[in-house]
Design an enzyme around this catalytic site. Structure first.
Site, PDB file in Angstrom:
ATOM      1  N   GLY A  42       0.834  -1.322   0.086  1.00  0.00           N
ATOM      2  CA  GLY A  42       0.101   0.158   0.153  1.00  0.00           C
ATOM      3  C   GLY A  42       0.975   1.313   0.199  1.00  0.00           C
ATOM      4  CG  LEU A  43      -0.570   5.571  -0.223  1.00  0.00           C
ATOM      5  CD1 LEU A  43      -1.428   6.526   0.330  1.00  0.00           C
ATOM      6  CD2 LEU A  43       0.536   6.282  -1.269  1.00  0.00           C
ATOM      7  CB  ALA A  44       2.922   2.560   4.797  1.00  0.00           C
ATOM      8  CG  HIS A 266     -15.921   6.149   8.014  1.00  0.00           C
ATOM      9  ND1 HIS A 266     -17.011   6.939   7.693  1.00  0.00           N
ATOM     10  CD2 HIS A 266     -14.878   6.677   7.634  1.00  0.00           C
ATOM     11  CE1 HIS A 266     -16.456   7.951   6.853  1.00  0.00           C
ATOM     12  NE2 HIS A 266     -15.337   7.860   6.644  1.00  0.00           N
ATOM     13  CB  SER A 284     -15.947  10.347   0.776  1.00  0.00           C
ATOM     14  OG  SER A 284     -15.076  11.582   1.163  1.00  0.00           O
ATOM     15  NE  ARG A 330     -13.352   9.635   9.524  1.00  0.00           N
ATOM     16  CZ  ARG A 330     -12.462   9.286   8.285  1.00  0.00           C
ATOM     17  NH1 ARG A 330     -11.677   8.068   8.891  1.00  0.00           N
ATOM     18  NH2 ARG A 330     -12.136   9.572   7.150  1.00  0.00           N
ATOM     19  CG  HIS A 401     -12.997   3.402   8.149  1.00  0.00           C
ATOM     20  ND1 HIS A 401     -13.203   3.003   6.791  1.00  0.00           N
ATOM     21  CD2 HIS A 401     -12.261   4.418   8.382  1.00  0.00           C
ATOM     22  CE1 HIS A 401     -12.199   3.692   6.211  1.00  0.00           C
ATOM     23  NE2 HIS A 401     -12.007   4.651   7.036  1.00  0.00           N
ATOM     24  CB  SER A 440      -5.738   7.194   6.862  1.00  0.00           C
ATOM     25  OG  SER A 440      -5.365   5.829   6.515  1.00  0.00           O
TER      26      SER A 440
END
Length: 638
Positions: A42-44, A266, A284, A330, A401, A440
């Protein structure tokens, strides 16, 4: 054990600079001698693998998906935060730090939170350079919007596909290194164990999900960027494949788990529509910028929403939290929705939802403007539900979530196992007891692009004389044999119930007793029920197919086996924290008007848990939280 968070000395705004000034480096000629394993793309995961590859290290990158592009970062919609102050509305690094610390209910380290806010400035520049198509104003400036829990606009977005676009940037960087030969990519490989040699993380055991082959891989350091475990609730916004097995198996090899019960629910998911549903769809949070949330004033209301007059509607967030209204954080928004639904004011066929209404925004701004902002989300809603949100309110409901809990890491993002790092949602570090929206993607990106390249190099600087790590070490053989034994055991049970059955039963148990609201009696009950369910699982689970072929039932059974142990630890964690903070709401600890009642005197610490064996009770180790810059206050959004 005494936990050392390794926070650098000096003023808050200088800590990260002080660390970077003194961090050890590895000579470029020595980097090619050092191997690093990165699990997760993923992004990380993609960003750290690409960064280390660019620096010259030998990197092996693993993911269980068929392509790194299918990592779950792709599903993030709303945006990524950065304190650029492009709107000139008073934003700053300090304000972002303060918002995040408060949003997490003062249960995060000041130094980590400040560093994340500080690095946010660079991330946007990096993403733009990669070609991420952020939304822009007419004049060409990058546009921003607001998210919950803040009063400024600091969220950069690419319509409702920000995660996808950021991931494409990281994926391009990763594949560039794959092309250069510095990163070796192993898709369709799932980590099944961590190998620890002489107290250090030295490799992993993986299963090739296409052939069933068990493989050993060695390295001088291991990075886990495997996301969160919110799928433990079964019904969640997460993809079916998301799981907590990699971090849990590292936990059983000595890495502490921090605050495992802090899982975000969420507020704007689509509601459950039937018993056979396996996933809920996220809508979203950005929709709350223009959408107004309400329920009918009359219980068990059956009139269509457009037939209910304005004076018979309860805009409960605007009523209870006038300062933030529909952009309350949230945890508070989800709990308020649940309270209204439980009180009999829910709407929809199952009476399990609330309305998100755009009629006022469309009237004031026009349909075209709303479509420009949220058009793809409205289209998605229409395809899934058959309702046109331009003509009648959306129906939304809270859903599991994001995991604020995860592996305990120090300031260097290293776990309690030397050489084992955890990045992004796999660690607990930056969000406290409640994550603010759009933080996140930020945390995952800055961990991989800006923080871990320094801290991992600092660790590897002492490894240049170690030499190649061999997979012939006895620890590799023991770990491989243990993995093979577990696979055989699962296949040989030959019971009558599927892994999905047990996952679904566990998920409902956790949602009822360790979900949006918890209490002592329910948590003790849940621990006993989880143990019974685990025993039944090992008697009755049915895993069809063979071990040495593609076998999705086997994959699921292994992940559910880990979920039983994670779920039990979540309940222990919630049971021992006698206060309400963020996502952790203990019914015994609330104000007369139903707000969370935090206890800073006794619980201003991070709970870190040690594994003590199959039948042992987990051991709690406390890391005190020290606030030097901002003193904790009662969190109010009224």
């Amino acid at each position: 054990m005494i936990l050392d968070s390794k926070i650098p000395k000096g003023p808050l705004e200088q800590k990260w600079d002080n660390y970077k000034k003194k961090a050890k480096l590895v000579n470029p000629a020595n980097r090619k001698k050092l191997d690093v394993i990165v699990v997760g793309t993923g992004l990380a995961g993609s960003s750290i693998a690409a960064s280390l590859g660019e620096m010259g290290y030998n990197v092996k990158s693993f993911c269980f998906q068929d392509s790194p592009r299918r990592a779950h970062s792709v599903a993030a919609q709303g945006g990524v935060n950065a304190a650029k102050n492009y709107k000139n509305d008073g934003d700053s690094v300090y304000r972002m730090f303060a918002d995040t610390l408060k949003g997490g209910d003062f249960r995060a380290r000041e130094a980590n939170v400040y560093r994340m806010a500080e690095c946010s400035l660079h991330l946007i520049d990096q993403a733009v350079a990669q070609g991420v198509p952020f939304g822009r104003e007419y004049g060409g400036y990058l546009n921003n919007r607001s998210f919950g829990g803040v009063q400024v606009s600091r969220t950069f977005y690419a319509r409702g596909q920000t995660g996808q676009q950021l991931l494409l940037g990281a994926y391009q960087a990763l594949m560039r290194q794959v092309g250069k030969g510095t990163v070796q990519l192993f898709s369709r490989h799932e980590m099944l164990d961590l190998v620890v040699v002489d107290g250090k993380a030295r490799g992993i055991i993986v299963r090739n999900l296409d052939t069933g082959e068990i493989e050993r891989h060695a390295a001088h350091a291991v990075v886990l960027a495997t996301g969160g475990y919110g799928k433990i609730y079964y019904l969640s916004t997460l993809a079916m494949g998301c799981n907590g097995s990699a971090i849990w198996r590292a936990h059983k090899k000595g890495a502490l788990m921090a605050s495992p019960s802090w899982i975000q629910v969420h507020p704007t998911s689509l509601p459950q529509s039937g018993d056979y549903q396996s996933k809920l769809t996220l809508m979203s949070e950005s929709l709350r910028n223009d959408g107004r949330i309400w329920v009918p004033l009359k219980q068990d209301e059956n009139r269509p929403p457009n037939d209910i007059p304005e004076n018979e509607r309860d805009y409960y967030l605007e009523r209870r939290y006038p300062a933030f209204g529909n952009l309350a954080p949230r945890d508070i928004s989800s709990r308020a929705a649940k309270e209204r639904i439980d009180a009999g004011f829910g709407i929809g066929p199952l009476k399990n939802a609330v309305y998100l209404d755009f009629s006022k925004a469309i009237k004031e701004q026009g349909k075209d403007k709303i479509s420009e902002k949220y058009g793809n989300l409205f289209d998605m809603y229409l395809k899934i539900t058959g309702y046109d949100a331009y003509k009648e309110p959306m129906m939304i409901s809270p859903s599991a979530h994001f995991s604020m809990g995860g592996l305990w890491v120090d300031y260097e993002l290293m776990t309690t196992v030397p050489g084992l790092f955890a990045l992004g949602e796999a660690n607990f570090a930056d969000h406290g007891a409640n994550r603010l929206g759009a933080n996140s993607l930020l945390q995952a990106s800055v961990d991989g692009y800006f923080i871990a390249p320094y801290t991992i190099a600092n660790y590897l600087a002492d490894e240049i004389h170690t030499g190649k790590i061999s997979t012939d070490a006895p620890e590799f053989e023991q770990a491989e044999n243990a993995v093979k034994d577990q696979i055989k055991d699962l296949i040989n049970i030959k019971g009558t119930k599927t892994a999905d059955h047990f996952h679904k039963t566990l998920g409902k148990l956790l949602y009822d007793y360790c979900g949006l609201a918890r209490n002592e009696q329910g948590l003790k009950y849940a621990i006993q029920e989880i143990r019974k369910l685990k025993q039944e699982f090992y008697r009755e689970v049915k895993v069809s197919g063979q071990e040495n072929t593609m076998n999705t039932e086997l994959e699921k059974a292994g992940r559910v086996a880990d979920y039983f142990e994670i779920g039990e630890l979540m309940c222990y964690d919630a049971l021992t924290r006698n206060e309400s903070c963020g996502a952790h709401f203990r019914e015994e600890f609330q104000t007369p008007d139903g707000e969370a009642l935090r206890n800073d005197t006794e619980y201003q610490f991070i709970s870190a848990w040690a594994w003590t064996g199959e039948n042992g009770e987990p051991e709690l180790i406390r890391e005190p939280l020290i606030f030097e810059e901002i003193q904790p206050t009662v969190r109010s959004y009224k």
